[in-house]
Design a protein around this motif. Sequence first.
Motif, mmCIF file in Angstrom:
data_model
loop_
_atom_site.group_PDB
_atom_site.id
_atom_site.type_symbol
_atom_site.label_atom_id
_atom_site.label_comp_id
_atom_site.label_asym_id
_atom_site.label_seq_id
_atom_site.Cartn_x
_atom_site.Cartn_y
_atom_site.Cartn_z
ATOM 1 N N TYR A 1 5.937 31.752 47.569
ATOM 2 C CA TYR A 1 5.132 30.896 46.567
ATOM 3 C C TYR A 1 5.537 29.440 46.654
ATOM 4 N N LEU A 2 7.116 29.389 46.579
ATOM 5 C CA LEU A 2 7.481 28.056 46.708
ATOM 6 C C LEU A 2 7.345 27.516 47.849
ATOM 7 N N GLU A 3 7.450 28.424 49.156
ATOM 8 C CA GLU A 3 7.266 27.795 50.362
ATOM 9 C C GLU A 3 5.911 27.418 50.858
ATOM 10 N N HIS A 4 5.190 28.080 50.272
ATOM 11 C CA HIS A 4 3.438 27.937 50.160
ATOM 12 C C HIS A 4 3.246 26.553 49.797
ATOM 13 N N ASN A 5 3.893 26.049 48.766
ATOM 14 C CA ASN A 5 3.567 24.837 48.083
ATOM 15 C C ASN A 5 4.508 23.702 48.690
ATOM 16 N N LYS A 6 5.298 24.016 49.408
ATOM 17 C CA LYS A 6 6.413 22.923 50.108
ATOM 18 C C LYS A 6 5.560 21.990 50.884
ATOM 19 N N ARG A 7 6.238 20.723 50.795
ATOM 20 C CA ARG A 7 5.618 19.512 51.517
ATOM 21 C C ARG A 7 6.904 18.808 52.125
ATOM 22 N N VAL A 8 6.712 18.460 53.497
ATOM 23 C CA VAL A 8 8.070 17.720 54.173
ATOM 24 C C VAL A 8 7.283 16.472 54.246
#
Length: 438
Positions: A348-355
């Motif tokens: 879930y956190l990776e799905h929402n991650k922004r670089v």
Amino acid sequence: MHRPLIAIVGRPNVGKSSLFNRLVGANLAIVQDQPGVTRDRHYGSSHIAGHEVIVVDTGGFDPQSEDPMQMGIAQQVRLALEEASVIVCLLDGITPPLPADYEAIQLLREQTKPVLYVANKIDSPKQALGFSDLYSLGIDKIYPVSALHGHGMSDLEVALGKIIPKRETEAFPKLEDVPYVSLLGKPNAGKSSLLNRLLGHEQQLVDSRPGTTVDAIDTLIEKRGQQYVFIDTAGLRKKSSKKDTIESASVFQAIRTLERSDVAVLLIDATLGVVEQDSKIASLIEDRGCALVIGLNKVDLLGREERKKAIRDIRDALAFLAWAPIVELSAKEGRGTNKLLDTARHAYLEHNKRVGTAELNRFFEKVLAHHPPPTTGSRAVRLYYVTQAQTRPPAFVAITNRPKDVHFSYQRYVKNQIRKHFGFEGTPIRVYYRPKKK
């Protein structure tokens, strides 16, 4: 919020796949001039007259057929009718109506949902005069179209726009910063047992919406200080004992459930391995851009080497989901449930991650220095910069001088490098190549 669902129904060989492709703007369904080619429903997202919708391409409907494939298609149509917001009944505009058309019309008259009747294959004004035979079916209004060439589509879309309902709002607002997790998989994979194991005595009803093919019940779970909402689809198990109907419904269940999910848990029976139904649902999850954890259930029935082989077999069968973590489970014994929750939260956190763009381009410079895109023809392909356009799923836009010439193998290389440097485990990612603005 649920997007309205438009189901295209009709007897075999009237052009449902062509109409589906025209409405969703992509060749997603096989088009072949042979009855019964479309054996499974195909789903696609589309914008029609200002509405965001899901379009469903069903198999042909022929209730008089004794052919097992045709009977299976009829079951799929009935399932589509149960869940559809709007129904488009497609008829052959250049042949007289057949008994199957009368049967289909009779079935649709029993529906309370809006139905549009469409005559296909009308490619010329002369042919437009010929479909009047269809009015013998007792229909007040028929829209003539050529799904193959696009004639009449604007009138059809305007008519659809008038009857498509507004998007269904949730009975309760979605909880912020809480993963909504769906349990998907073929019947008897252990979804119910796993949910019961996760619930214990901490069940709290968040939302229920009865009356659909799959009565979804949202349940809030709190474990070790973290909250999750699990979307259960208990109604599927009660709906029918017929194998074909259940398997069709489980695909239908997936498309509806994924609309509301942040993370999908695809539960696979370790004693059976990946079956066709698992592959279909896995493809839907990837296509809808949902985060994914693969749960290998019933590992208590396997020895150590058998478990290793089961994982290898999953990786081989679902090679396109190499980014999805696998968690070994035993819903019966409770083994692996905490790890499943931790893995779902991480996805879930990776799905929402922004670089950040600066960090992304520093990485990109190293990628280009190590492995620049191959030259095609007389001009070199140049990649200028990349930026992250969205999350859920993470999507990146790479600006280039020749978007169409970026070879698919290099596109795969770029995706792999993004994952290698930034993670994104458990979520699909998208990379789009766009031209540099002049």
